[in-house]
Design a protein around this motif. Structure first.
Motif, short mmCIF file in Angstrom:
data_model
loop_
_atom_site.label_atom_id
_atom_site.label_comp_id
_atom_site.label_asym_id
_atom_site.label_seq_id
_atom_site.Cartn_x
_atom_site.Cartn_y
_atom_site.Cartn_z
N ARG A 66 12.55 5.92 1.00
CA ARG A 66 12.65 6.10 2.45
C ARG A 66 11.28 6.35 3.05
NH1 ARG A 66 15.96 10.33 6.28
NH2 ARG A 66 15.85 9.02 8.14
N ALA A 67 10.44 7.12 2.36
CA ALA A 67 9.08 7.35 2.85
C ALA A 67 8.33 6.04 2.98
CB ALA A 67 8.34 8.30 1.91
N VAL A 68 8.51 5.15 2.01
CA VAL A 68 7.86 3.84 2.05
C VAL A 68 8.36 3.05 3.25
CG1 VAL A 68 7.67 1.61 0.89
CG2 VAL A 68 7.42 3.73 -0.43
N ARG A 69 9.66 3.00 3.45
CA ARG A 69 10.22 2.22 4.57
C ARG A 69 9.76 2.75 5.92
NH1 ARG A 69 15.21 2.79 1.85
NH2 ARG A 69 15.98 4.04 3.62
N LEU A 70 9.59 4.06 6.03
CA LEU A 70 9.18 4.64 7.30
C LEU A 70 7.71 4.39 7.62
CD1 LEU A 70 11.02 8.09 7.10
CD2 LEU A 70 11.45 6.28 8.78
N ILE A 71 6.88 4.45 6.61
CA ILE A 71 5.43 4.38 6.85
C ILE A 71 4.88 2.96 6.80
CG2 ILE A 71 4.53 4.59 4.48
CD1 ILE A 71 3.34 6.71 7.41
N ALA A 72 5.51 2.06 6.05
CA ALA A 72 4.97 0.72 5.83
C ALA A 72 4.75 -0.07 7.12
CB ALA A 72 5.87 -0.06 4.88
N ALA A 131 -6.23 5.06 6.54
CA ALA A 131 -6.61 6.29 5.83
C ALA A 131 -6.12 7.52 6.57
CB ALA A 131 -8.13 6.35 5.65
N SER A 132 -6.21 7.49 7.91
CA SER A 132 -5.74 8.65 8.69
C SER A 132 -4.24 8.85 8.53
CB SER A 132 -6.11 8.47 10.17
OG SER A 132 -5.29 7.49 10.78
N GLN A 133 -3.50 7.75 8.51
CA GLN A 133 -2.05 7.83 8.38
C GLN A 133 -1.65 8.35 7.00
OE1 GLN A 133 -0.23 6.86 11.09
NE2 GLN A 133 1.71 7.49 10.20
N MET A 134 -2.26 7.79 5.95
CA MET A 134 -1.90 8.17 4.60
C MET A 134 -2.37 9.59 4.28
SD MET A 134 -0.11 5.71 3.57
CE MET A 134 0.08 6.00 1.81
N VAL A 175 -1.13 15.30 3.33
CA VAL A 175 -1.37 16.71 3.62
C VAL A 175 -0.09 17.40 4.08
CG1 VAL A 175 -2.55 18.30 5.20
CG2 VAL A 175 -3.82 16.45 4.12
N THR A 176 0.65 16.77 5.00
CA THR A 176 1.85 17.41 5.53
C THR A 176 2.98 17.44 4.50
OG1 THR A 176 2.47 15.29 6.54
CG2 THR A 176 1.36 16.91 7.94
N ARG A 177 3.03 16.44 3.63
CA ARG A 177 4.12 16.35 2.66
C ARG A 177 3.86 17.17 1.41
NH1 ARG A 177 6.09 11.41 -0.72
NH2 ARG A 177 8.35 11.69 -0.77
N HIS A 178 2.61 17.15 0.93
CA HIS A 178 2.32 17.74 -0.38
C HIS A 178 1.48 19.01 -0.33
CE1 HIS A 178 4.22 14.46 -2.53
NE2 HIS A 178 3.56 13.61 -1.77
N LEU A 222 0.83 -1.20 0.00
CA LEU A 222 0.00 0.00 0.00
C LEU A 222 0.87 1.26 0.00
CD1 LEU A 222 -2.82 1.27 0.21
CD2 LEU A 222 -2.66 1.03 2.68
N ALA A 223 1.87 1.29 0.88
CA ALA A 223 2.75 2.45 0.95
C ALA A 223 3.49 2.66 -0.36
CB ALA A 223 3.74 2.29 2.11
N ARG A 224 4.05 1.59 -0.90
CA ARG A 224 4.84 1.71 -2.12
C ARG A 224 3.97 2.13 -3.31
NH1 ARG A 224 9.67 0.29 -2.71
NH2 ARG A 224 9.64 -1.04 -0.86
#
Length: 204
Positions: free
Chosen positions: A183-189, A158-161, A166-169, A95-97
């Motif tokens: 790195r974003a994928v590894r951190l959030i997955a 959904a809340s996490q993504m 919102v904060t990133r983009h 999902l993250a990737r």
């Protein structure tokens, strides 16, 4: 009713612009008010003052109509197919990737514009309907353990993504905006996977 000419590209049918716009606005109203499952092509057509066949002619399926109503730049079926093929114990990373990959692709300007437009125009319910009734609905069934927890699990995802997007983009917080995709994928997955399959309550 005269049949409009053959469409020149997928997702966009020729015809009277006002008619198409009326259908899209009716779809936004219906999806936002009743959700995806309880909205029908017939009810959208009725609000727009057109025949159901014309809605199908312009947009094809109800899911395609929802995508056009939100103005997403790509067909979510492509993304959903990737998630459906992933084993449950790898859903978080997949999902993250997949999703972050879309955010960081050539589609980024259109995705950002679509989300910003939905949030600033008061169409939050439309986004909610897309997330919970289409994008994450099948995942909720797959991770419904213990029974009854699936909807909470995907809501947490959904809340996490949404928060990350919102904060990133939208807010452009530097530390997040500068993260490379991998790195974003590894951190959030891992967090997504815990929400999907891990314990929901902390140990007492």
């Amino acid at each position: 009713m005269t049949d409009p000419a053959t469409p020149t590209r997928p997702g966009r049918r020729p015809g009277h612009a006002n008619t198409r716009d009326r259908i899209l606005q009716a779809a936004r109203n219906q999806f936002a008010g009743k959700g995806f499952d309880h909205t029908t092509i017939r009810s959208i057509a009725s609000e727009a003052g057109v025949d159901s066949a014309l809605v199908h002619h312009y947009f094809g399926t109800k899911r395609r109509l929802l995508v056009d109503a939100i103005e997403l730049p790509l067909d979510p079926d492509t993304v959903l197919a990737t998630l459906e093929a992933a084993p449950v114990d790898n859903l978080g990373e997949t999902l993250a990737r997949t999703v972050i990959g879309v955010w960081d692709s050539v589609h980024q300007p259109a995705v950002v514009a679509a989300v910003r437009s939905a949030l600033t125009s008061g169409d939050e319910n439309l986004v909610r309907s897309f997330l919970l009734d289409v994008a994450l609905k099948d995942i909720a069934v797959r991770v419904d353990s213990p029974p009854g927890s699936g909807l909470l699990r995907v809501a947490l995802v959904a809340s996490q993504m949404t928060g990350l997007f919102v904060t990133r983009h939208l807010l452009g917080i530097d530390a997040l905006r500068a993260l490379p995709t991998e790195r974003a994928v590894r951190l959030i997955a891992p967090t997504l996977q815990r929400y999907l399959t891990g314990p929901l309550d902390p140990p007492v």
